[in-house]
Write an enzyme that holds these catalytic residues in place. Structure first.
Site, PDB file in Angstrom:
ATOM      1  N   CYS A   1       0.869  -1.180   0.000  1.00 57.41           N
ATOM      2  CA  CYS A   1       0.000   0.000   0.000  1.00 57.41           C
ATOM      3  C   CYS A   1       0.904   1.227   0.000  1.00 57.41           C
ATOM      4  CB  CYS A   1      -0.917   0.000   1.228  1.00 57.41           C
ATOM      5  SG  CYS A   1      -1.772   1.572   1.410  1.00 57.41           S
TER       6      CYS A   1
ATOM      7  N   HIS B   1      -4.713   1.566   8.368  1.00 54.03           N
ATOM      8  CA  HIS B   1      -5.101   1.199   7.004  1.00 54.03           C
ATOM      9  C   HIS B   1      -6.573   0.778   6.972  1.00 54.03           C
ATOM     10  CE1 HIS B   1      -4.488  -0.271   2.851  1.00 54.03           C
ATOM     11  NE2 HIS B   1      -5.468  -1.099   3.200  1.00 54.03           N
TER      12      HIS B   1
ATOM     13  N   ASN C   1     -12.872   9.952  -2.452  1.00 54.11           N
ATOM     14  CA  ASN C   1     -13.388   8.957  -3.381  1.00 54.11           C
ATOM     15  C   ASN C   1     -13.618   7.643  -2.653  1.00 54.11           C
ATOM     16  OD1 ASN C   1     -13.399  10.519  -5.799  1.00 54.11           O
ATOM     17  ND2 ASN C   1     -11.172  10.351  -5.883  1.00 54.11           N
TER      18      ASN C   1
ATOM     19  N   GLY D   1     -13.580   6.381  -9.032  1.00 54.56           N
ATOM     20  CA  GLY D   1     -12.224   6.461  -9.574  1.00 54.56           C
ATOM     21  C   GLY D   1     -11.150   6.360  -8.512  1.00 54.56           C
TER      22      GLY D   1
ATOM     23  N   HIS E   1      -6.480   3.168   0.243  1.00 52.85           N
ATOM     24  CA  HIS E   1      -6.222   3.527   1.650  1.00 52.85           C
ATOM     25  C   HIS E   1      -6.931   4.863   1.823  1.00 52.85           C
ATOM     26  CE1 HIS E   1      -3.191   3.835   5.210  1.00 52.85           C
ATOM     27  NE2 HIS E   1      -4.073   4.827   5.322  1.00 52.85           N
TER      28      HIS E   1
ATOM     29  N   HIS F   1      -8.421   8.356   2.164  1.00 47.54           N
ATOM     30  CA  HIS F   1      -7.738   9.654   2.160  1.00 47.54           C
ATOM     31  C   HIS F   1      -8.707  10.749   1.766  1.00 47.54           C
ATOM     32  CE1 HIS F   1      -7.257   7.788  -1.816  1.00 47.54           C
ATOM     33  NE2 HIS F   1      -7.344   9.002  -2.328  1.00 47.54           N
TER      34      HIS F   1
ATOM     35  N   HIS G   1      -8.815  14.499  -0.011  1.00 53.65           N
ATOM     36  CA  HIS G   1      -8.105  15.499  -0.814  1.00 53.65           C
ATOM     37  C   HIS G   1      -8.514  16.891  -0.333  1.00 53.65           C
ATOM     38  CE1 HIS G   1      -7.206  12.723  -4.353  1.00 53.65           C
ATOM     39  NE2 HIS G   1      -8.180  12.046  -3.764  1.00 53.65           N
TER      40      HIS G   1
HETATM   41  P1  5GP Z   1      -7.729   8.737  -5.461  1.00 58.35           P
HETATM   42  O1  5GP Z   1      -8.052   8.726  -6.930  1.00 58.35           O
HETATM   43  O2  5GP Z   1      -7.418   7.361  -4.951  1.00 58.35           O
HETATM   44  O3  5GP Z   1      -8.773   9.439  -4.639  1.00 58.35           O
HETATM   45  O4  5GP Z   1      -6.450   9.638  -5.306  1.00 58.35           O
HETATM   46  C1  5GP Z   1      -5.173   9.137  -5.102  1.00 58.35           C
HETATM   47  C2  5GP Z   1      -4.220  10.326  -5.131  1.00 58.35           C
HETATM   48  O5  5GP Z   1      -2.974   9.895  -4.628  1.00 58.35           O
HETATM   49  C3  5GP Z   1      -3.989  10.892  -6.523  1.00 58.35           C
HETATM   50  O6  5GP Z   1      -4.338  12.278  -6.550  1.00 58.35           O
HETATM   51  C4  5GP Z   1      -2.494  10.664  -6.767  1.00 58.35           C
HETATM   52  O7  5GP Z   1      -1.880  11.725  -7.466  1.00 58.35           O
HETATM   53  C5  5GP Z   1      -1.953  10.514  -5.353  1.00 58.35           C
HETATM   54  N1  5GP Z   1      -0.779   9.657  -5.239  1.00 58.35           N
HETATM   55  C6  5GP Z   1      -0.660   8.404  -5.754  1.00 58.35           C
HETATM   56  N2  5GP Z   1       0.552   7.898  -5.453  1.00 58.35           N
HETATM   57  C7  5GP Z   1       1.203   8.847  -4.736  1.00 58.35           C
HETATM   58  C8  5GP Z   1       2.508   8.910  -4.140  1.00 58.35           C
HETATM   59  O8  5GP Z   1       3.309   7.977  -4.225  1.00 58.35           O
HETATM   60  N3  5GP Z   1       2.835  10.042  -3.481  1.00 58.35           N
HETATM   61  C9  5GP Z   1       1.957  11.100  -3.369  1.00 58.35           C
HETATM   62  N4  5GP Z   1       2.392  12.165  -2.692  1.00 58.35           N
HETATM   63  N5  5GP Z   1       0.722  11.079  -3.917  1.00 58.35           N
HETATM   64  C10 5GP Z   1       0.356   9.967  -4.591  1.00 58.35           C
HETATM   65 ZN    ZN Z   2      -2.432   1.502   3.551  1.00 60.59          ZN
END
Ligand code: 5GP
Ligand code: ZN
Length: 115
Positions: free
Chosen positions: A4, A46, A87, A93, A98, A100, A102
């Site tokens: 992860c 997690h 999301n 999408g 994990h 999170h 934004h």
């Molecule tokens: P999701 O689409 O899952 O809501 O957003 C995942 C976010 O994690 C995306 O905006 C992507 O740019 C970010 N992300 C993915 N891998 C990494 C990483 O290794 N480091 C950082 N800082 N952001 C990441």
């Molecule tokens: Zn995780």
């Protein structure tokens, strides 16, 4: 959780630009920002997605919103405004499984939440 990316960031196995950290959460800059300010706030535990939060884990969401407010004030974009997005699952999408949140800020964001 093995494999992860956010657990690896939490464990400092993968570098990130950390903007806030405490015993429950970490916040770092998104590697592919969708706005001038794009920060991810992530619980250290997690949990895959919001749908998987157990009743006894809900307090983490309240804590995350406290942290979001603190970051917004500390970084100076609280008064101008910001957007928070989470999301959940395939149709949203969600790419990183994990939980999170934004934080998007730093410009007038478009009226569309859904693209
Ligand atoms: P999701 O689409 O899952 O809501 O957003 C995942 C976010 O994690 C995306 O905006 C992507 O740019 C970010 N992300 C993915 N891998 C990494 C990483 O290794 N480091 C950082 N800082 N952001 C990441
Ligand atoms: Zn995780």
């Amino acid at each position: 959780m093995e494999n992860c990316i956010f657990c690896k960031i939490i464990n400092k196995e993968v570098p990130s630009t950390i903007v806030y950290e405490d015993e429950k959460v970490i916040a770092f800059n998104d590697v592919n920002p969708a706005a001038p300010i794009h920060i991810l706030v992530v619980p250290k535990k997690h949990v895959e997605k919001v749908l998987d939060l157990k009743d006894e884990e809900m307090e983490i969401v309240a804590h995350i919103y406290k942290v979001i407010n603190k970051i917004a004030k500390d970084q100076g974009f609280a008064e101008k405004g910001f957007r928070v997005i989470t999301n959940c699952g395939k149709d949203s999408g969600q790419e990183v499984m994990h939980l999170h949140f934004h934080i998007l800020a730093g410009k007038t964001l478009g009226p569309k939440i859904v693209g």
